[in-house]
Motif scaffolding. Sequence first.
Motif, PDB file in Angstrom:
ATOM      1  N   VAL A 119       0.839  -1.201   0.000  1.00  0.00           N
ATOM      2  CA  VAL A 119       0.000   0.000   0.000  1.00  0.00           C
ATOM      3  C   VAL A 119       0.876   1.253   0.000  1.00  0.00           C
ATOM      4  O   VAL A 119       0.651   2.189  -0.783  1.00  0.00           O
ATOM      5  N   ALA A 120       1.886   1.280   0.860  1.00  0.00           N
ATOM      6  CA  ALA A 120       2.760   2.456   0.972  1.00  0.00           C
ATOM      7  C   ALA A 120       3.513   2.709  -0.337  1.00  0.00           C
ATOM      8  O   ALA A 120       3.662   3.857  -0.765  1.00  0.00           O
ATOM      9  N   LEU A 121       3.983   1.654  -0.982  1.00  0.00           N
ATOM     10  CA  LEU A 121       4.697   1.811  -2.244  1.00  0.00           C
ATOM     11  C   LEU A 121       3.778   2.331  -3.346  1.00  0.00           C
ATOM     12  O   LEU A 121       4.193   3.126  -4.194  1.00  0.00           O
ATOM     13  N   ALA A 122       2.526   1.884  -3.342  1.00  0.00           N
ATOM     14  CA  ALA A 122       1.567   2.374  -4.335  1.00  0.00           C
ATOM     15  C   ALA A 122       1.327   3.872  -4.160  1.00  0.00           C
ATOM     16  O   ALA A 122       1.249   4.625  -5.138  1.00  0.00           O
ATOM     17  N   VAL A 123       1.223   4.316  -2.915  1.00  0.00           N
ATOM     18  CA  VAL A 123       1.032   5.745  -2.641  1.00  0.00           C
ATOM     19  C   VAL A 123       2.268   6.538  -3.047  1.00  0.00           C
ATOM     20  O   VAL A 123       2.172   7.617  -3.647  1.00  0.00           O
ATOM     21  N   ALA A 124       3.453   6.009  -2.749  1.00  0.00           N
ATOM     22  CA  ALA A 124       4.692   6.687  -3.138  1.00  0.00           C
ATOM     23  C   ALA A 124       4.784   6.824  -4.648  1.00  0.00           C
ATOM     24  O   ALA A 124       5.179   7.877  -5.179  1.00  0.00           O
ATOM     25  N   GLU A 125       4.402   5.777  -5.376  1.00  0.00           N
ATOM     26  CA  GLU A 125       4.445   5.830  -6.836  1.00  0.00           C
ATOM     27  C   GLU A 125       3.474   6.868  -7.376  1.00  0.00           C
ATOM     28  O   GLU A 125       3.771   7.575  -8.342  1.00  0.00           O
ATOM     29  N   ASP A 126       2.322   6.999  -6.735  1.00  0.00           N
ATOM     30  CA  ASP A 126       1.370   8.030  -7.144  1.00  0.00           C
ATOM     31  C   ASP A 126       1.963   9.419  -6.937  1.00  0.00           C
ATOM     32  O   ASP A 126       1.807  10.309  -7.780  1.00  0.00           O
ATOM     33  N   MET A 127       2.671   9.605  -5.833  1.00  0.00           N
ATOM     34  CA  MET A 127       3.339  10.880  -5.577  1.00  0.00           C
ATOM     35  C   MET A 127       4.369  11.175  -6.654  1.00  0.00           C
ATOM     36  O   MET A 127       4.426  12.270  -7.218  1.00  0.00           O
ATOM     37  N   TYR A 128       5.210  10.194  -6.955  1.00  0.00           N
ATOM     38  CA  TYR A 128       6.271  10.386  -7.945  1.00  0.00           C
ATOM     39  C   TYR A 128       5.707  10.725  -9.327  1.00  0.00           C
ATOM     40  O   TYR A 128       6.115  11.683  -9.972  1.00  0.00           O
ATOM     41  N   SER A 129       4.761   9.899  -9.770  1.00  0.00           N
ATOM     42  CA  SER A 129       4.280  10.016 -11.147  1.00  0.00           C
ATOM     43  C   SER A 129       3.439  11.263 -11.368  1.00  0.00           C
ATOM     44  O   SER A 129       3.427  11.817 -12.476  1.00  0.00           O
ATOM     45  N   ASN A 130       2.740  11.727 -10.338  1.00  0.00           N
ATOM     46  CA  ASN A 130       1.881  12.895 -10.507  1.00  0.00           C
ATOM     47  C   ASN A 130       2.567  14.208 -10.139  1.00  0.00           C
ATOM     48  O   ASN A 130       2.274  15.244 -10.726  1.00  0.00           O
ATOM     49  N   ALA A 131       3.471  14.167  -9.180  1.00  0.00           N
ATOM     50  CA  ALA A 131       4.168  15.402  -8.818  1.00  0.00           C
ATOM     51  C   ALA A 131       5.166  15.806  -9.899  1.00  0.00           C
ATOM     52  O   ALA A 131       5.382  16.986 -10.161  1.00  0.00           O
ATOM     53  N   TYR A 132       5.782  14.811 -10.536  1.00  0.00           N
ATOM     54  CA  TYR A 132       6.733  15.072 -11.610  1.00  0.00           C
ATOM     55  C   TYR A 132       6.409  14.182 -12.795  1.00  0.00           C
ATOM     56  O   TYR A 132       7.050  13.161 -13.010  1.00  0.00           O
ATOM     57  N   PRO A 133       5.390  14.537 -13.581  1.00  0.00           N
ATOM     58  CA  PRO A 133       5.014  13.696 -14.718  1.00  0.00           C
ATOM     59  C   PRO A 133       6.121  13.662 -15.763  1.00  0.00           C
ATOM     60  O   PRO A 133       6.879  14.620 -15.911  1.00  0.00           O
ATOM     61  N   HIS A 134       6.197  12.552 -16.481  1.00  0.00           N
ATOM     62  CA  HIS A 134       7.229  12.403 -17.501  1.00  0.00           C
ATOM     63  C   HIS A 134       6.779  13.112 -18.777  1.00  0.00           C
ATOM     64  O   HIS A 134       6.130  12.551 -19.637  1.00  0.00           O
ATOM     65  N   GLN A 135       7.129  14.379 -18.873  1.00  0.00           N
ATOM     66  CA  GLN A 135       6.794  15.138 -20.074  1.00  0.00           C
ATOM     67  C   GLN A 135       7.911  16.133 -20.362  1.00  0.00           C
ATOM     68  O   GLN A 135       8.590  16.628 -19.472  1.00  0.00           O
ATOM     69  N   ALA A 136       8.111  16.367 -21.639  1.00  0.00           N
ATOM     70  CA  ALA A 136       9.205  17.245 -22.049  1.00  0.00           C
ATOM     71  C   ALA A 136       8.892  18.697 -21.700  1.00  0.00           C
ATOM     72  O   ALA A 136       7.739  19.134 -21.738  1.00  0.00           O
ATOM     73  N   ASP A 137       9.927  19.437 -21.324  1.00  0.00           N
ATOM     74  CA  ASP A 137       9.783  20.866 -21.044  1.00  0.00           C
ATOM     75  C   ASP A 137       9.756  21.598 -22.376  1.00  0.00           C
ATOM     76  O   ASP A 137      10.725  21.550 -23.143  1.00  0.00           O
ATOM     77  N   ASP A 138       8.647  22.266 -22.681  1.00  0.00           N
ATOM     78  CA  ASP A 138       8.524  22.949 -23.979  1.00  0.00           C
ATOM     79  C   ASP A 138       9.216  24.303 -23.991  1.00  0.00           C
ATOM     80  O   ASP A 138       9.195  25.013 -24.993  1.00  0.00           O
ATOM     81  N   GLY A 139       9.844  24.682 -22.861  1.00  0.00           N
ATOM     82  CA  GLY A 139      10.575  25.939 -22.816  1.00  0.00           C
ATOM     83  C   GLY A 139       9.701  27.160 -22.607  1.00  0.00           C
ATOM     84  O   GLY A 139      10.198  28.276 -22.541  1.00  0.00           O
ATOM     85  N   GLN A 140       8.383  26.963 -22.502  1.00  0.00           N
ATOM     86  CA  GLN A 140       7.470  28.091 -22.355  1.00  0.00           C
ATOM     87  C   GLN A 140       7.261  28.501 -20.902  1.00  0.00           C
ATOM     88  O   GLN A 140       6.854  29.623 -20.626  1.00  0.00           O
ATOM     89  N   GLN A 141       7.552  27.606 -19.968  1.00  0.00           N
ATOM     90  CA  GLN A 141       7.355  27.936 -18.562  1.00  0.00           C
ATOM     91  C   GLN A 141       8.492  28.794 -18.027  1.00  0.00           C
ATOM     92  O   GLN A 141       9.653  28.586 -18.352  1.00  0.00           O
ATOM     93  N   THR A 142       8.134  29.766 -17.182  1.00  0.00           N
ATOM     94  CA  THR A 142       9.154  30.531 -16.480  1.00  0.00           C
ATOM     95  C   THR A 142       9.604  29.746 -15.254  1.00  0.00           C
ATOM     96  O   THR A 142       8.962  28.781 -14.857  1.00  0.00           O
ATOM     97  N   THR A 143      10.720  30.181 -14.670  1.00  0.00           N
ATOM     98  CA  THR A 143      11.194  29.516 -13.453  1.00  0.00           C
ATOM     99  C   THR A 143      10.135  29.581 -12.359  1.00  0.00           C
ATOM    100  O   THR A 143       9.882  28.598 -11.658  1.00  0.00           O
ATOM    101  N   LEU A 144       9.492  30.731 -12.221  1.00  0.00           N
ATOM    102  CA  LEU A 144       8.469  30.900 -11.193  1.00  0.00           C
ATOM    103  C   LEU A 144       7.288  29.960 -11.422  1.00  0.00           C
ATOM    104  O   LEU A 144       6.773  29.352 -10.484  1.00  0.00           O
ATOM    105  N   SER A 145       6.875  29.835 -12.677  1.00  0.00           N
ATOM    106  CA  SER A 145       5.735  28.960 -12.965  1.00  0.00           C
ATOM    107  C   SER A 145       6.101  27.499 -12.751  1.00  0.00           C
ATOM    108  O   SER A 145       5.242  26.688 -12.389  1.00  0.00           O
TER     109      SER A 145
END
Length: 236
Positions: free
Chosen positions: A94-120
Motif C-alpha cells: 500500500v505504501a509503495l503504491a502511494v509513493a508511486e502516485d506521488m512520484y508520477s503525478n508530482a513530476y510527470p514524464h513530459q518534455a519541457d517545452d521551454g514556455q514555462q518561467t522559473t516561477l511557474s
Amino acid sequence: MGGSVRREPPRKRIARVQTADRDATTGKGKAAGSQPRKVRALATEASLVRSAREIFERDGFVSARIVDIAENAGVAYGSFYTYFDSKEEIFRAVALAVAEDMYSNAYPHQADDGQQTTLSRIEDANRRYLQAYARNAKTWAVIHQVATFDDFARELLREIRLRFVGRAAQALRRRQEEGLAPSDIDPELAADLLGGMIENYAYLHLALDDSVSPSELERVVAEATRIWARAIELRP
C-alpha cells in the motif's frame, strides 16, 4: 514472515498489481470467466491492496486486522496468505503504491517545452506535490504512524524526501548557471529546507487535518511559491 517461501519484493510486485488494477478498472482483457489464472490472481492481489488501504485508513495500522482486509476484498481469510505473508507486507505494498502516485503525478514524464518561467515551474511543482499529498493524505498519516517503529516506513519517507529534494536542487543549480539565482546559495541545503516547509505543511494540514479546501490549497500554493522565489532571490 517466518519460514514461508520467498516472494518477489513488494516494490516489484506493486508494479504488476497496479497494471492488473488498471486493466480491471478499464475493462481491458478478456471477460472474467475466461481470464487466465494468473490474471485473476493479479486482480485478486490488487483487490487486497485496495482493501488494505481502506482498512488502514479507517482503523490505523495497529488496529487493522487481516480478517477485515480479506472480508472487505471479498476474499477468504486463508486465501490472503496466498498473496501476502503478513499485515506488514501488505502495508508495504500500500505504501509503495502511494509513493508511486506521488512520484508520477508530482513530476510527470513530459518534455519541457521551454514556455514555462522559473516561477511557474516552482508553482507547478508545489501544486502537484500538495495535490498528490492531499489525495493520499489519510494513508500518509498511517505511514508516518508506522515510521515510528518500522524501518521500511522510515526509509520510504526518507527516499521520497531525497527524490523531491534532489529534483529541486537540480533545478536550482540550473537557475544559478543561468544567472537567475545567486551563486552563493547551497542548492541541496536550500532545497532541503524549503522542501521541508512544504512537506511539514502537508503533514500537519492535510494528513492530520483534512479540512483544507481546494481553494485554500491554491492560496497555499501561491504563498509557498512566493516564499520559494524570495528565499532563492529569484531574478527576472
